[in-house]
Scaffold this motif. Structure first.
Motif, mmCIF file in Angstrom:
data_model
loop_
_atom_site.group_PDB
_atom_site.id
_atom_site.type_symbol
_atom_site.label_atom_id
_atom_site.label_comp_id
_atom_site.label_asym_id
_atom_site.label_seq_id
_atom_site.Cartn_x
_atom_site.Cartn_y
_atom_site.Cartn_z
ATOM 1 N N HIS A 1 0.843 -1.201 0.000
ATOM 2 C CA HIS A 1 0.000 0.000 0.000
ATOM 3 C C HIS A 1 0.877 1.250 0.000
ATOM 4 O O HIS A 1 1.949 1.270 0.602
ATOM 5 C CB HIS A 1 -0.979 -0.007 1.179
ATOM 6 C CG HIS A 1 -0.412 0.317 2.535
ATOM 7 N ND1 HIS A 1 -0.274 1.595 2.989
ATOM 8 C CD2 HIS A 1 0.019 -0.472 3.550
ATOM 9 C CE1 HIS A 1 0.208 1.576 4.230
ATOM 10 N NE2 HIS A 1 0.409 0.333 4.590
ATOM 11 N N ASP B 1 6.099 2.762 6.969
ATOM 12 C CA ASP B 1 4.696 2.375 6.697
ATOM 13 C C ASP B 1 4.099 3.289 5.638
ATOM 14 O O ASP B 1 3.504 4.296 5.965
ATOM 15 C CB ASP B 1 3.914 2.456 8.009
ATOM 16 C CG ASP B 1 2.535 1.843 7.894
ATOM 17 O OD1 ASP B 1 2.204 1.278 6.841
ATOM 18 O OD2 ASP B 1 1.769 1.955 8.873
ATOM 19 N N GLU C 1 -5.335 1.488 2.285
ATOM 20 C CA GLU C 1 -5.080 0.371 3.219
ATOM 21 C C GLU C 1 -5.334 0.795 4.643
ATOM 22 O O GLU C 1 -5.920 0.058 5.443
ATOM 23 C CB GLU C 1 -3.632 -0.127 3.059
ATOM 24 C CG GLU C 1 -3.350 -1.433 3.801
ATOM 25 C CD GLU C 1 -2.902 -1.280 5.261
ATOM 26 O OE1 GLU C 1 -2.799 -2.306 5.952
ATOM 27 O OE2 GLU C 1 -2.663 -0.139 5.719
ATOM 28 N N GLU C 2 -4.890 2.012 4.976
ATOM 29 C CA GLU C 2 -4.998 2.483 6.367
ATOM 30 C C GLU C 2 -6.461 2.677 6.786
ATOM 31 O O GLU C 2 -6.769 2.748 7.965
ATOM 32 C CB GLU C 2 -4.224 3.800 6.557
ATOM 33 C CG GLU C 2 -2.735 3.728 6.215
ATOM 34 C CD GLU C 2 -1.893 3.007 7.258
ATOM 35 O OE1 GLU C 2 -2.461 2.376 8.173
ATOM 36 O OE2 GLU C 2 -0.652 3.068 7.145
ATOM 37 N N ASP D 1 4.414 -4.845 4.027
ATOM 38 C CA ASP D 1 3.913 -3.733 4.834
ATOM 39 C C ASP D 1 4.907 -3.520 5.960
ATOM 40 O O ASP D 1 4.978 -4.319 6.892
ATOM 41 C CB ASP D 1 2.506 -4.034 5.378
ATOM 42 C CG ASP D 1 1.788 -2.745 5.774
ATOM 43 O OD1 ASP D 1 2.448 -1.690 5.830
ATOM 44 O OD2 ASP D 1 0.572 -2.803 6.022
HETATM 45 ZN ZN ZN Z 1 0.958 -0.273 6.567
#
Ligand code: ZN
Length: 333
Positions: free
Chosen positions: A139, A160, A194-195, A221
């Protein structure tokens, strides 16, 4: 040069110096590319790449530009982007965003609802068996900004998940550098949202006309940090339990290519937790997921580029390119 040595060198066939296609690809993976990709994606100028916001849009355009420059084709003939919408109830009801058609109908029927326009970035290299697919993805969205935060108020998300995006881009570059057409079609995927609840990968899988022909998925990830500074080579290696070959591949490649990794091997019967791997595991697609575990900067504005463990990130990228090479080319898998 000594004449005798020169004569000996001339006797060695040229082919002994040539790398095979896999090794040519492997040799293209390097720290400067990782620094360039993460440096841009986690820069303050991108304001934390929050889904639906301008910084996220710039990140998607940047990923597209890099793929185009490498010679990776857009998955959808004319565009690298797969646009989609996500809906939620109004803010006070604290409902998660969803891409599920039933939820969308329900939320759109309410007096007030929220809507986001998002997009995945998708490129591919066609395989000899073009209707068999393997996918590597990460992501690219993150948490954006919080203007009410005192001091640093940008969630840069270097680990991230700019780290994961850098690995997918380098694997794409390595497949091009190998100069060999893979057996299966390889898709390079960059998920949005994604978050907010794995929205991009869920939308892709739910709307993929060839989902039953996806042979494997590899997810990243957070692959750039140390969970424990005394064990900087630590990486968690989740994989679908019924595919014990996934475990063996990594063990063999670490030895053969002298990679400085100490994996925590975690075979998992249905790896549906944590990240975009879940969208694939729910459809019983075999998968591998690399993750370097939590750290104090996780989901904090301090998830900064200069804290990345570059040596580990590069060796994980190499190991996962070798995984993808197997996924794309081995008949036994
Ligand atoms: Zn992530």
């Amino acid at each position: 040069m000594n004449k005798i040595i020169l004569c000996l060198l001339l006797l060695i066939p040229v082919s002994s110096f040539a790398q095979n296609p896999k090794e040519k690809g492997l040799a293209s993976i390097n720290r400067q590319s990782a620094e360039a990709y993460i440096g841009l994606l986690a820069n303050d100028a991108l304001q934390g790449r929050e889904a639906g916001k301008q910084g996220n849009c710039i990140a998607a355009e940047y990923i597209k530009a890099v793929l185009q420059d490498m010679g990776i084709k857009p998955l959808n003939n004319s565009s690298y982007f797969q646009p989609f919408e996500a809906y939620s109830r109004e803010r006070q009801k604290r409902t998660r965003f969803s891409v599920h058609p039933d939820s969308i109908v329900k939320y759109k029927g309410e007096q007030a609802f929220r809507k986001l326009e998002l997009r995945n970035v998708l490129g591919y290299i066609e395989g000899k068996r073009k209707h068999e697919y393997v996918i590597v993805g990460a992501h690219y969205d993150h948490l954006g900004m919080d203007e009410s935060l005192a001091g640093d108020n940008i969630y840069n998300g270097a680990d991230d998940n700019a780290s994961g995006v850098s690995a997918v881009l380098q694997i794409a570059k390595a497949f091009i550098a190998s100069d060999e057409k893979p057996e299966r079609t390889v898709i390079f995927a960059f998920w949005d949202g994604e978050e907010l609840g794995l929205l991009g990968s869920e939308y892709f899988v739910a709307n993929c006309p060839f989902v039953s022909s996806i042979k494997g998925y590899l997810n990243f990830d957070m692959i750039g940090r140390n969970n424990n500074e005394s064990n900087p080579e630590h990486v968690v290696y989740f994989y679908t339990e019924s595919h014990s070959d996934f475990g063996r591949w990594l063990k063999d490649d670490i030895t053969k290519y002298n990679l400085k990794l100490k994996p925590d091997y975690r075979p998992w019967d249905k790896p549906i937790g944590g990240s975009d791997n879940a969208s694939f595991a729910k459809r019983d697609i075999p998968l591998i997921w690399y993750h370097t575990d939590g750290h104090p900067d996780y989901h904090q504005p301090s998830d900064h580029t200069e804290r990345i463990n570059w040596d580990k990130l590069i060796d994980i990228t190499k190991a996962s390119f070798l995984n993808m090479w197997n996924m794309a080319n081995l008949n036994t898998f």
